[in-house]
Scaffold this motif. Sequence first.
Motif, PDB file in Angstrom:
ATOM      1  N   ALA A  23       0.830  -1.211   0.000  1.00 18.86           N
ATOM      2  CA  ALA A  23       0.000   0.000   0.000  1.00 18.86           C
ATOM      3  C   ALA A  23       0.862   1.258   0.000  1.00 18.86           C
ATOM      4  N   ARG A  24       1.963   1.223   0.752  1.00 22.65           N
ATOM      5  CA  ARG A  24       2.858   2.388   0.772  1.00 22.65           C
ATOM      6  C   ARG A  24       3.506   2.597  -0.584  1.00 22.65           C
ATOM      7  N   THR A  25       3.878   1.495  -1.232  1.00 19.13           N
ATOM      8  CA  THR A  25       4.464   1.612  -2.569  1.00 19.13           C
ATOM      9  C   THR A  25       3.454   2.183  -3.555  1.00 19.13           C
ATOM     10  N   GLU A  26       2.204   1.729  -3.449  1.00 15.27           N
ATOM     11  CA  GLU A  26       1.161   2.265  -4.325  1.00 15.27           C
ATOM     12  C   GLU A  26       0.962   3.757  -4.109  1.00 15.27           C
ATOM     13  N   ARG A  27       1.004   4.188  -2.843  1.00 15.40           N
ATOM     14  CA  ARG A  27       0.840   5.614  -2.566  1.00 15.40           C
ATOM     15  C   ARG A  27       1.992   6.424  -3.137  1.00 15.40           C
ATOM     16  N   LEU A  28       3.214   5.899  -3.015  1.00 21.67           N
ATOM     17  CA  LEU A  28       4.360   6.613  -3.570  1.00 21.67           C
ATOM     18  C   LEU A  28       4.288   6.682  -5.090  1.00 21.67           C
ATOM     19  N   LEU A  29       3.879   5.578  -5.708  1.00 19.81           N
ATOM     20  CA  LEU A  29       3.744   5.584  -7.168  1.00 19.81           C
ATOM     21  C   LEU A  29       2.659   6.565  -7.612  1.00 19.81           C
ATOM     22  N   GLU A  30       1.564   6.614  -6.850  1.00 22.46           N
ATOM     23  CA  GLU A  30       0.485   7.533  -7.203  1.00 22.46           C
ATOM     24  C   GLU A  30       0.949   8.976  -7.060  1.00 22.46           C
ATOM     25  N   ARG A  31       1.716   9.269  -6.019  1.00 24.15           N
ATOM     26  CA  ARG A  31       2.235  10.628  -5.862  1.00 24.15           C
ATOM     27  C   ARG A  31       3.189  10.985  -6.999  1.00 24.15           C
ATOM     28  N   THR A  32       4.011  10.019  -7.391  1.00 22.92           N
ATOM     29  CA  THR A  32       4.918  10.278  -8.513  1.00 22.92           C
ATOM     30  C   THR A  32       4.141  10.541  -9.787  1.00 22.92           C
ATOM     31  N   ARG A  33       3.080   9.772  -9.997  1.00 21.40           N
ATOM     32  CA  ARG A  33       2.279   9.980 -11.201  1.00 21.40           C
ATOM     33  C   ARG A  33       1.588  11.341 -11.174  1.00 21.40           C
ATOM     34  N   LEU A  34       1.075  11.726 -10.004  1.00 16.65           N
ATOM     35  CA  LEU A  34       0.437  13.034  -9.897  1.00 16.65           C
ATOM     36  C   LEU A  34       1.435  14.160 -10.127  1.00 16.65           C
ATOM     37  N   ALA A  35       2.661  13.977  -9.612  1.00 21.18           N
ATOM     38  CA  ALA A  35       3.680  14.999  -9.845  1.00 21.18           C
ATOM     39  C   ALA A  35       3.992  15.126 -11.339  1.00 21.18           C
ATOM     40  N   ARG A  36       4.046  14.010 -12.033  1.00 18.50           N
ATOM     41  CA  ARG A  36       4.292  14.065 -13.474  1.00 18.50           C
ATOM     42  C   ARG A  36       3.141  14.739 -14.210  1.00 18.50           C
ATOM     43  N   GLU A  37       1.909  14.440 -13.790  1.00 22.31           N
ATOM     44  CA  GLU A  37       0.770  15.064 -14.459  1.00 22.31           C
ATOM     45  C   GLU A  37       0.763  16.573 -14.242  1.00 22.31           C
ATOM     46  N   LEU A  38       1.088  16.997 -13.013  1.00 20.17           N
ATOM     47  CA  LEU A  38       1.167  18.434 -12.780  1.00 20.17           C
ATOM     48  C   LEU A  38       2.271  19.063 -13.612  1.00 20.17           C
ATOM     49  N   HIS A  39       3.397  18.368 -13.729  1.00 17.05           N
ATOM     50  CA  HIS A  39       4.492  18.866 -14.551  1.00 17.05           C
ATOM     51  C   HIS A  39       4.050  19.010 -16.000  1.00 17.05           C
ATOM     52  N   GLY A  70      17.029  20.081 -17.755  1.00 18.17           N
ATOM     53  CA  GLY A  70      18.083  19.116 -18.017  1.00 18.17           C
ATOM     54  C   GLY A  70      17.599  17.855 -18.668  1.00 18.17           C
ATOM     55  N   GLY A  71      16.473  17.895 -19.392  1.00 21.23           N
ATOM     56  CA  GLY A  71      15.994  16.696 -20.076  1.00 21.23           C
ATOM     57  C   GLY A  71      15.234  15.740 -19.202  1.00 21.23           C
ATOM     58  N   SER A  72      14.787  16.186 -18.021  1.00 24.36           N
ATOM     59  CA  SER A  72      14.076  15.274 -17.126  1.00 24.36           C
ATOM     60  C   SER A  72      12.733  14.843 -17.709  1.00 24.36           C
ATOM     61  N   GLY A  73      12.095  15.721 -18.519  1.00 26.80           N
ATOM     62  CA  GLY A  73      10.821  15.354 -19.121  1.00 26.80           C
ATOM     63  C   GLY A  73      10.942  14.184 -20.066  1.00 26.80           C
ATOM     64  N   LEU A  74      11.999  14.160 -20.869  1.00 27.92           N
ATOM     65  CA  LEU A  74      12.206  13.048 -21.796  1.00 27.92           C
ATOM     66  C   LEU A  74      12.563  11.769 -21.051  1.00 27.92           C
ATOM     67  N   ARG A  75      13.319  11.905 -19.982  1.00 28.32           N
ATOM     68  CA  ARG A  75      13.617  10.709 -19.179  1.00 28.32           C
ATOM     69  C   ARG A  75      12.340  10.148 -18.559  1.00 28.32           C
ATOM     70  N   GLY A  76      11.475  11.058 -18.074  1.00 27.90           N
ATOM     71  CA  GLY A  76      10.201  10.592 -17.543  1.00 27.90           C
ATOM     72  C   GLY A  76       9.338   9.941 -18.607  1.00 27.90           C
ATOM     73  N   LEU A  77       9.398  10.467 -19.828  1.00 28.85           N
ATOM     74  CA  LEU A  77       8.645   9.867 -20.935  1.00 28.85           C
ATOM     75  C   LEU A  77       9.117   8.445 -21.196  1.00 28.85           C
TER      76      LEU A  77
END
Length: 406
Positions: free
Chosen positions: A205-221, A370-377
């Motif tokens: 559950a903690r891993t899922e929450r962290l993944l969801e936060r990462t996904r939300l951060a990417r969507e905001l970006h 620094g190209g972080s968007g392409l790495r995230g892609l």
Amino acid sequence: MRSLRRLLRPLSRAVTYTRWLHLFMGAVAAVVVVGVAFPGLTDPSAGMWLLLLFVPLPLLALAASVPGTRVAEAMQARLLLYPGPQAPHEHPAPEIAGSPSKSWGDRWRVFVWLTLRLWLGFGVTVVTLNGLVLTLGLLMPSLWPPFGPGPELLPGRWGWWYPLIAPVSGAALVTVIWGAGTLMAGLAPRLLGPSPAERLAELEARTERLLERTRLARELHDTIGHALTIAVVQAGAARAAGTPEFTDRALAAIEDTGREALTELDRVLRLLREDADPTAQRPTLAHAGRLVESARGAGAEVSAHIGGDLGAVPGPVSREGYRMLQECLTNVLRHAGPVPVSVRVEVLDSWLEVEVRNKQPAEPAASPGGGSGLRGLRERAVLLGGAAAYGPDDGVWRVHVSLPLQ
């Protein structure tokens, strides 16, 4: 001196006495059960005492079978067995489960805990009562003569040297109380702590929450970055053009993009409050036309080819494909400006392909990220079982993404 303070430290710790109270409460349950089972029992033998310790076990087993018993015992253990806020220098309480028992293994551990609490508490209570009587009996005749002679520890009358051994009796009593409390505090995490299955579930559950936060951060970006890029490019183009017609179109494009960004920001904030579906109102490739029109409104010459049945693309793939296309167009406007862009979104038999080509400027703008968007892609593509490649190709900058539909 330091050794003496260490020996006397249990006397000054509040947790020593709260642990005694915890054990005494367990003994009270034993006395009640024994009183109901054997009313009027006087002067029991040693064998009867042992029998009395086993009489309450069926009731303890029944109590342990109730899932909520672990919650009650865990609450008492956290409050009484470990130092609280009044002793911040002490070690914090270990992990103790705060949820009801979920398996028979959990119930068995609660039963063992209740049994040990009853037996140990009963023993500590007997030792406490006898130790207090013995210590006071050794002290009182010397402090207040009307009490008369003390206990006859040795043949003869009360001796003057009895008060000298009273501290030994008191120290032994405190040692027993301290040792029993420490033992219960050490057993609590093992018997009332979460089981391996519960620890694994909590970790997942903690891993899922962290993944969801990462996904939300990417969507905001993606969303906010795209909106700000469109606004900056449009404002710069309107100022350079200097015509009322172009300025009106630029302001309209900025307004539409800002409204879309606010809608997306509101959706993400609702997710952070955990009162909305994570996939609700997320744009998919069916809305790819909005991205193309937004880039055209920013001054880019966009030629788009969208082929295949976008409705057949699975939801996760379609949503992530939209974000990838948004990231590509945002990067074009941010780093290359309003240059010719070629967009291809095609649904094949088992793959979705997204490709963006744009002319490279003679002097590309500096990239603060620094190209972080392409790495995230690329990371997004790998998580979906696909692949992403980007780089110069025959004088143009090319981003190609392949995602499996299965």
